[in-house]
Write a protein that holds these residues in place. Structure first.
Motif, short mmCIF file in Angstrom:
data_model
loop_
_atom_site.label_atom_id
_atom_site.label_comp_id
_atom_site.label_asym_id
_atom_site.label_seq_id
_atom_site.Cartn_x
_atom_site.Cartn_y
_atom_site.Cartn_z
N ASN A 1 55.62 -83.19 -25.92
CA ASN A 1 56.33 -83.58 -24.70
C ASN A 1 55.43 -83.57 -23.48
O ASN A 1 55.57 -84.40 -22.59
CB ASN A 1 57.56 -82.68 -24.48
CG ASN A 1 58.69 -83.03 -25.44
OD1 ASN A 1 58.68 -84.09 -26.07
ND2 ASN A 1 59.65 -82.15 -25.56
N ASN B 1 53.83 -86.67 -22.22
CA ASN B 1 54.62 -87.67 -21.50
C ASN B 1 54.52 -87.54 -19.98
O ASN B 1 54.95 -88.44 -19.25
CB ASN B 1 56.11 -87.53 -21.87
CG ASN B 1 56.37 -87.98 -23.29
OD1 ASN B 1 56.61 -89.15 -23.54
ND2 ASN B 1 56.31 -87.05 -24.23
N GLU C 1 59.17 -94.00 -17.77
CA GLU C 1 60.00 -94.35 -18.93
C GLU C 1 61.27 -95.04 -18.47
O GLU C 1 61.94 -94.56 -17.53
CB GLU C 1 60.41 -93.08 -19.69
CG GLU C 1 59.26 -92.36 -20.36
CD GLU C 1 58.94 -92.92 -21.74
OE1 GLU C 1 59.67 -93.83 -22.22
OE2 GLU C 1 57.97 -92.45 -22.33
#
Ligand code: 5AD
Ligand code: SF4
Length: 445
Positions: free
Chosen positions: A371, A374, A379
């Motif tokens: 994670n 990211n 997104e």
């Protein structure tokens, strides 16, 4: 107006079956209520995948035993109904209706029989060619809709009740799936989730003869549909064409749930899973080498009969090799009628618990690492809700991650500020083991 209450346990197939049952009952003049107390007809749509899930329905029925005679009709639907059949009447004598999912087409008739005075009615046949297609589906989520593409399962995994509870595979015609998708798009749905116990073995029964990848591409092309997901996949039937379809078309979400169950080929053999660790890893490589980067999730069973410490370590090393974005993990649970009951070397409960905790902790670190990669990315996020406690919007990315975010303009729902159902670009600023946090970049899109 007759009032009914329904509670649903288990998987998305069950959730969607309940939506269809609710739609059918509403069309027959029933009214849905929120509590069993206020209902004349009380239905439990049940799951029997593990012993714990099965026990839940008997607890519920026990609670209402004394209401027997107060004019309530109790019905057990779904997988426990199919598995236990008429034995349910012995364990819970106040139940009048027992009906498995392959017989829901007959549900209205069964209810009429009860109205006409029958004390006990059953729908337990698995010999159906039909799928339970109904135009009367009552859907709960205004943005995401489920569509069943295939029912039942023809595999025989040694631990699993599903082939017994949901019967043999039956695919729907591609035309009927597409028609439903178009109808949903016309009524404002933007996300579709295709459902089946094993969607990868989909075969269009019409002259078209489409396979699942072909169907996926066609659903993604329905105007108005922005996201398509599917669940669940069996690795044996998961072909490269599905990965290519996802890589080519951004409407197909870049997330695949590919249950592996174990990282040890010896255990996979005993589970009758029909693939080796290497064959599974080949499928993972297809996904890892895409341009879009597909998020991968899985299911793991620990403590299957005969699982040695070395087998368990092989599962841990598989988690390291794949680096799953998320996983569901379970202790093996003995299920009636399944081949695994006959195996030797059942693992003690405490050892299963130890392995489960160890595995979950191991995976937590993998997710923290995954994670954190990211952070900094933007997104596209579909807004699903608002958390009043944290004053953050709750969204979901195409990779199926939860992304909680703040918005520079829209700070709460209401007063025209409601973003739910919108798709927004959100910059990820923080990452935890189970979710991401970020800030929206612009107004609703
Ligand atoms: N015991 C434990 N877990 C099970 N599952 C299926 N059957 C069993 C069982 N007997 C798990 C598998 C499957 C998920 C839906 O439930 O991991 O993928
Ligand atoms: Fe539970 Fe499996 Fe039935 Fe779904 S199909 S409700 S997971 S037993």
């Amino acid at each position: 107006m007759k009032k009914f209450y329904i509670e649903t346990f288990g998987c998305q197939m069950n959730v969607h079956d309940s939506e269809k049952v609710i739609g059918t009952l509403l069309s027959k003049g029933y009214e849905q209520v929120d509590t069993p107390e206020g209902a004349e007809l009380v239905l439990y749509n049940t799951c029997s995948i593990r012993d714990k899930a099965e026990q839940k329905v008997f607890h519920r029925l026990q609670q209402f035993k004394r209401d027997h005679g107060k004019g309530k009709v109790f019905g057990v639907l779904g997988c426990v109904a199919q598995q236990e059949g008429e034995r349910i009447f012995e364990r819970a004598p106040h139940v009048s209706l027992v009906c498995g999912s392959a017989s829901y087409n007959k549900l209205s008739d069964l209810l009429v029989q009860i109205e006409n005075g029958d004390r006990r009615v059953t729908g337990l046949s698995l010999n159906t060619e039909d799928t339970f297609d109904t135009p009367m589906t009552r859907r709960d989520n205004p943005n995401r809709a489920y569509i069943t593409v295939i029912e039942g399962c023809d595999k025989s995994c040694a631990y699993c009740v599903v082939p017994f509870t949901r019967g043999p595979e039956r695919s729907r015609t591609s035309e009927s799936v597409l028609e439903e998708a178009r109808r949903l798009a016309d009524t404002g749905y933007t996300e579709i989730q295709l459902l089946g116990q094993n969607v990868n073995s989909y075969r269009d029964p019409s002259g078209r003869g489409w396979d699942f990848a072909r169907l996926l591409r066609a659903v993604a092309d329905v105007p108005g549909i922005r996201r398509v997901r599917f669940t669940t996949s069996h690795p044996r039937d998961f072909v490269k064409d599905i990965v290519d379809a996802i890589d080519e078309n951004p409407v197909l979400c870049n997330h695949v749930h590919l249950p592996v169950q174990s990282g040890s080929t010896a255990v996979l053999n005993r589970m009758q899973r029909l693939y080796t660790r290497d064959q599974y890893m080949r499928r993972i490589e297809w996904m890892k080498s895409t341009r879009r980067g597909i998020a991968i999730t899985t299911d793991i069973i620990v403590g299957f009969p005969g699982e040695t410490e070395a087998d368990f370590e092989a599962t841990l090393s598989l988690l390291d090799d794949v680096e799953y974005d998320s996983l569901f993990s379970f202790k093996y649970s003995r299920r009636p009628g399944t081949p695994a009951l006959a195996l030797d070397d059942h693992i003690p409960e405490e050892e299963k618990s130890r392995r489960l905790t160890f595995l979950q902790e191991h995976q937590r670190f993998i997710q923290i690492r995954r994670n954190s990669e990211n952070v900094g990315l933007v997104e596209e996020t579909m807004v699903e809700g608002f958390n009043h406690a944290t004053e953050q919007w709750i969204g979901r990315t195409s990779r199926n991650q939860t992304l909680n975010f703040t918005h520079p303009v829209h700070t709460a729902p209401g007063n025209g500020d409601n973003l739910i159902g919108c798709y927004l670009p959100v910059r990820v600023t923080r990452a935890g083991p189970n979710s991401l946090a970020g800030e929206a970049l612009s107004a609703a899109g």
